[in-house]
Design an enzyme around this catalytic site. Sequence first.
Site, PDB file in Angstrom:
ATOM      1  N   ASN A 166       0.815  -1.215   0.000  1.00 22.14           N
ATOM      2  CA  ASN A 166       0.000   0.000   0.000  1.00 22.14           C
ATOM      3  C   ASN A 166       0.847   1.263   0.000  1.00 22.14           C
ATOM      4  O   ASN A 166       0.476   2.271  -0.614  1.00 22.14           O
ATOM      5  CB  ASN A 166      -0.959  -0.001   1.189  1.00 22.14           C
ATOM      6  CG  ASN A 166      -2.118  -0.952   0.979  1.00 22.14           C
ATOM      7  OD1 ASN A 166      -1.968  -2.158   1.132  1.00 22.14           O
ATOM      8  ND2 ASN A 166      -3.264  -0.426   0.609  1.00 22.14           N
ATOM      9  N   ASP A 167       1.988   1.232   0.685  1.00 25.18           N
ATOM     10  CA  ASP A 167       2.903   2.371   0.632  1.00 25.18           C
ATOM     11  C   ASP A 167       3.372   2.614  -0.801  1.00 25.18           C
ATOM     12  O   ASP A 167       3.378   3.752  -1.286  1.00 25.18           O
ATOM     13  CB  ASP A 167       4.125   2.113   1.521  1.00 25.18           C
ATOM     14  CG  ASP A 167       3.877   2.462   2.977  1.00 25.18           C
ATOM     15  OD1 ASP A 167       2.969   3.262   3.248  1.00 25.18           O
ATOM     16  OD2 ASP A 167       4.586   1.918   3.837  1.00 25.18           O
ATOM     17  N   ILE A 168       3.798   1.538  -1.470  1.00 24.82           N
ATOM     18  CA  ILE A 168       4.290   1.689  -2.834  1.00 24.82           C
ATOM     19  C   ILE A 168       3.150   2.064  -3.770  1.00 24.82           C
ATOM     20  O   ILE A 168       3.317   2.875  -4.691  1.00 24.82           O
ATOM     21  CB  ILE A 168       4.994   0.402  -3.302  1.00 24.82           C
ATOM     22  CG1 ILE A 168       6.201   0.112  -2.409  1.00 24.82           C
ATOM     23  CG2 ILE A 168       5.441   0.531  -4.753  1.00 24.82           C
ATOM     24  CD1 ILE A 168       7.272   1.189  -2.414  1.00 24.82           C
ATOM     25  N   GLY A 171       2.605   5.708  -3.284  1.00 27.49           N
ATOM     26  CA  GLY A 171       3.683   6.461  -3.914  1.00 27.49           C
ATOM     27  C   GLY A 171       3.556   6.486  -5.420  1.00 27.49           C
ATOM     28  O   GLY A 171       3.732   7.527  -6.067  1.00 27.49           O
TER      29      GLY A 171
END
Length: 406
Positions: A166-168, A171
């Site tokens: 989810n972070d990637i 981003g």
Amino acid sequence: MRSLTGFRVLDLTRFLSGPYCTMVLAELGADVIKIEQPGSGDDSRRMAPKIKGESYPFAMPNRSKRSVALDLKSPRGKELFLDMVAGADLIVENFRPGVTKRLGIDYDSVRTIRDDILYCSISGFGQTGPYRDRPGFDIMAQGIGGFLQMTGHPDGRPTKIGIAINDIAAGATAIYSVLAAELHRRQTGEGQYIDIGLVDAGLAWTVWESGAYFGSGEQPAQTGTRHRRSTPYQAYRTADGYVTIGANTERLWLRLINDVLKRPDWADDPRFIDLDARMAHIDELEVEIEAITTTLPTNDWVDRLDVAGVPGGPVLTYQETLDDPHVRARGMIVELEHPIIGPMKTIAPPTRFSDLEFEVRSPAPWLGQHTVSVLTELGVERTEIDRLFTEGILFDAHAELQEGHQ
């Protein structure tokens, strides 16, 4: 040539989602100035392993940037930041909603300085909705987004995806959203506010899962390495490990059973005669295939699959992946010289352009490495810079390494 040369970014992010976004923008040519808290900096600077006090994990998504350590809570620190805004094209932040407003550096505040500014906020749940004020990291987004219940093996515990997906996702969503906003600005002269949530970004990637749910109410369950809609398409046990097989069309299925597994009789087997039948008997199919694949090592099966033109490959450890000759030949590992760490390695940008430059430009900065140079570019007098260092409003973790240091 780099496509974002001349595009300046003020980076107020930490951990991974925001830094990943600004890293890609930097390597496309943007001048990314990472604004960090004096003394501590980006929270990911604390992560081990460390070499000579510098975090190796921090160095991965923060390369190709400049670092200014500036106390935004101090009146003069805030003034200096707003001075930087006048020459910036984009601000990216991933504070909890409301923090930038309290600091007086939110979108409405900075628009009074530059009305065409692009401003991207990344948070766990976005700037609206009942969960907006909750702190949210990748693991919370994977839980609320359903990922923990659809990853892993049937009847197993909720399982985290192996990377911070989810972070990637957030981003990557920020990258294309910023580029879209910049194209719009070049056409209209208008600025833009961009609101991205980790949950939203991950949910947008549930393409097959949403199709099945909206189409029939199917809940995406844990399936191990199996595909939800096709088979054989998974990892199968071999004599010394696992091999992936992707025979997900009728043509590939026939190649697999005739040329690889040497079971042409399966073409007429009612259990496997078409995709619907194979999906209905997927457990039996796995048992039958593994009775064959466990007789030879993985590399033998990869060779057979390659000769037959059936997609397949080994299941590698991360170390084996980084040592793989194809990964090496593609130039996916870059060696750098960090001013503190010394020789180090990182993962290269993945795109190969015909004429555009897209590569690692420099190692990650130490905390506050460019504080003096950036403020000097703003026209701040050296006597004031020295005073602000003394007052703790500015910071440089290794001032002794600066050129001309006495």
